[in-house]
Design an enzyme around this catalytic site. Structure first.
Site, PDB file in Angstrom:
ATOM      1  N   TYR A 130     -26.458  18.339 -29.616  1.00 36.11           N
ATOM      2  CA  TYR A 130     -27.798  17.816 -29.390  1.00 36.11           C
ATOM      3  C   TYR A 130     -28.023  17.319 -27.960  1.00 36.11           C
ATOM      4  O   TYR A 130     -29.119  16.895 -27.621  1.00 36.11           O
ATOM      5  CB  TYR A 130     -28.082  16.682 -30.376  1.00 36.11           C
ATOM      6  CG  TYR A 130     -28.223  17.167 -31.799  1.00 36.11           C
ATOM      7  CD1 TYR A 130     -29.448  17.153 -32.454  1.00 36.11           C
ATOM      8  CD2 TYR A 130     -27.124  17.666 -32.493  1.00 36.11           C
ATOM      9  CE1 TYR A 130     -29.575  17.600 -33.748  1.00 36.11           C
ATOM     10  CE2 TYR A 130     -27.236  18.131 -33.785  1.00 36.11           C
ATOM     11  CZ  TYR A 130     -28.463  18.092 -34.411  1.00 36.11           C
ATOM     12  OH  TYR A 130     -28.582  18.556 -35.691  1.00 36.11           O
ATOM     13  N   LYS A 141     -14.890  20.990 -38.341  1.00 35.11           N
ATOM     14  CA  LYS A 141     -14.519  22.402 -38.503  1.00 35.11           C
ATOM     15  C   LYS A 141     -13.470  22.726 -37.431  1.00 35.11           C
ATOM     16  O   LYS A 141     -13.610  23.664 -36.651  1.00 35.11           O
ATOM     17  CB  LYS A 141     -15.760  23.289 -38.377  1.00 35.11           C
ATOM     18  CG  LYS A 141     -15.576  24.717 -38.894  1.00 35.11           C
ATOM     19  CD  LYS A 141     -15.286  24.793 -40.376  1.00 35.11           C
ATOM     20  CE  LYS A 141     -15.181  26.270 -40.798  1.00 35.11           C
ATOM     21  NZ  LYS A 141     -14.601  26.388 -42.156  1.00 35.11           N
ATOM     22  N   ASP A 146     -17.194  22.749 -44.732  1.00 33.56           N
ATOM     23  CA  ASP A 146     -17.594  23.628 -45.828  1.00 33.56           C
ATOM     24  C   ASP A 146     -17.001  23.146 -47.147  1.00 33.56           C
ATOM     25  O   ASP A 146     -17.672  23.160 -48.189  1.00 33.56           O
ATOM     26  CB  ASP A 146     -17.220  25.079 -45.537  1.00 33.56           C
ATOM     27  CG  ASP A 146     -15.823  25.254 -44.974  1.00 33.56           C
ATOM     28  OD1 ASP A 146     -15.182  24.252 -44.615  1.00 33.56           O
ATOM     29  OD2 ASP A 146     -15.376  26.410 -44.877  1.00 33.56           O
ATOM     30  N   ASP A 181     -26.050  16.101 -39.515  1.00 39.95           N
ATOM     31  CA  ASP A 181     -27.445  16.456 -39.762  1.00 39.95           C
ATOM     32  C   ASP A 181     -27.571  17.252 -41.053  1.00 39.95           C
ATOM     33  O   ASP A 181     -28.507  17.074 -41.843  1.00 39.95           O
ATOM     34  CB  ASP A 181     -27.964  17.273 -38.567  1.00 39.95           C
ATOM     35  CG  ASP A 181     -29.478  17.358 -38.519  1.00 39.95           C
ATOM     36  OD1 ASP A 181     -30.145  16.855 -39.442  1.00 39.95           O
ATOM     37  OD2 ASP A 181     -30.000  17.939 -37.555  1.00 39.95           O
ATOM     38  N   ASP A 240     -28.653  15.717 -45.393  1.00 38.43           N
ATOM     39  CA  ASP A 240     -29.739  16.276 -46.199  1.00 38.43           C
ATOM     40  C   ASP A 240     -29.235  16.691 -47.579  1.00 38.43           C
ATOM     41  O   ASP A 240     -29.952  16.544 -48.584  1.00 38.43           O
ATOM     42  CB  ASP A 240     -30.371  17.469 -45.491  1.00 38.43           C
ATOM     43  CG  ASP A 240     -31.407  17.048 -44.461  1.00 38.43           C
ATOM     44  OD1 ASP A 240     -31.556  15.834 -44.225  1.00 38.43           O
ATOM     45  OD2 ASP A 240     -32.079  17.925 -43.883  1.00 38.43           O
TER      46      ASP A 240
END
Length: 349
Positions: A135, A186, A219, A243, A247
């Protein structure tokens, strides 16, 4: 001296849901004498389209130096397709005020809201690093617009940034009686940043011997959040993955309309916002769920030291949900204003 709160309703449904949060805040402020002063800020798409200015000169310094918190609605308007004003305001505050902690409690307030058949009580907290990662906007295009175009987007992690968000997660776990922290990344693909995160995580964990710590690829994390959410008490991750998984967490607690968030720098002015976005197509229709905005108000009060008042708001929200006096998205039949009223009338201080 009164603590000043900047109130920025924003775009779309932002003004509608923030209005309901303000009804609750003003009631508590008056009845309990909290000494809060609410100052409206007209930063939104309309203002940007009129003036070309997202944030007036000096305004960020004013907030930094004279305000205790910012209560924010949502940003986004189809008339501004590049979302420049939204990025200037929201990301501008996160970066310029160094709000490195994105704090997202994931908690089902009523079993009927959970989409999980066998795990109807979810209670975890996700901390997302809020000022680094993808970001920061580092990167660029080469031969843009041609068949040979190359785009590079860089993910930036610093030792300072990684350590302070990991440390905050462990300190939160210790302070709230939680016994485990999961770090997710990751690192099997993003080897360099992942190595920094992993080494820092292990080093900080040594200072908190009473707290279990474990690592999980993102994941696998998303799968386990659905399959076995009881595995998690505190999760800490980077800006991009945070992010996404927050959600998912919102969905587990009943949807985006239920979710509150804080953008925090401990001990400094911090920003509090519901996470559902501006949803322009629903603006002005009295259908938006104000619960997230009201729970965000509670989170802000808790940050400011008013823990009992924050708990009273959460109890009022739970009572309204129990009575099915909610908006359509969570099974009720009320509009935004009536749903806010249903919570307000249950507020017992």
């Amino acid at each position: 001296m009164a603590k000043k709160i900047a109130v920025v309703p924003g775009d779309g449904i932002g003004p509608e849901v923030i209005a309901q949060g303000m009804r609750v805040l003003e009631t508590i402020n008056e009845q309990r004498g909290l000494g809060l002063e609410f100052v409206p800020f007209g930063w939104n798409a309309d203002q940007y389209l009129k003036t070309g200015v997202s944030i007036p000169p000096g305004a960020m310094d004013d907030i930094r130096n004279h305000y205790a918190a910012v209560y924010l609605g949502a940003f986004g308007d189809p008339r501004i397709p590049d979302m420049k004003h939204a990025a200037d305001i929201l990301l501008g505050m996160r970066f310029q005020l160094d709000l490195y902690v994105n704090y997202r409690p994931i908690k089902t307030l009523n079993a009927k809201l959970s989409p999980l058949k066998h795990h109807d009580h979810v209670d975890m907290v996700i901390f997302r690093e809020n000022t680094e990662g993808a970001y920061v906007g580092m990167g660029g295009n080469f031969k843009k617009g041609t068949a040979e175009e190359i785009a590079v987007q860089e993910d930036v992690s610093t030792r300072k940034g990684v350590e302070r968000i990991i440390r905050y997660a462990f300190e939160f776990a210790k302070a709230t009686g939680r016994t485990s922290v999961c770090m997710s990344d990751k690192s099997n693909v993003m080897r360099f940043g992942g190595d920094l995160w992993m080494r820092t995580f292990e080093e900080v964990a040594k200072e908190f011997s009473g707290i279990e710590h474990f690592h999980m690829f993102v994941d696998a994390l998303t799968m386990q959040m659905v399959r076995a959410p009881e595995m998690f008490q505190v999760i800490v991750t980077n800006n991009m993955f945070g992010d996404i998984v927050t959600d998912l967490g919102a969905a587990l607690q009943g949807g985006l309309g239920m979710a509150a968030s804080g953008n925090i720098h401990p001990g400094r002015v911090s920003l509090f916002e519901p996470i559902h976005g501006s949803a322009p197509k629903y603006a002005g229709k009295d259908v938006a769920n104000p619960t997230g905005a009201i729970l965000t108000a509670a989170m802000m009060l808790e940050y400011l030291g008013h823990r009992d008042e924050a708990a009273a708001i959460e109890r009022a929200v739970m009572a309204a949900i129990d009575a099915n006096e909610t908006t359509h998205d969570i099974g009720g039949s009320l509009g935004t204003n009536a749903a806010g009223e249903a919570i307000l009338k249950r507020l017992q201080l």
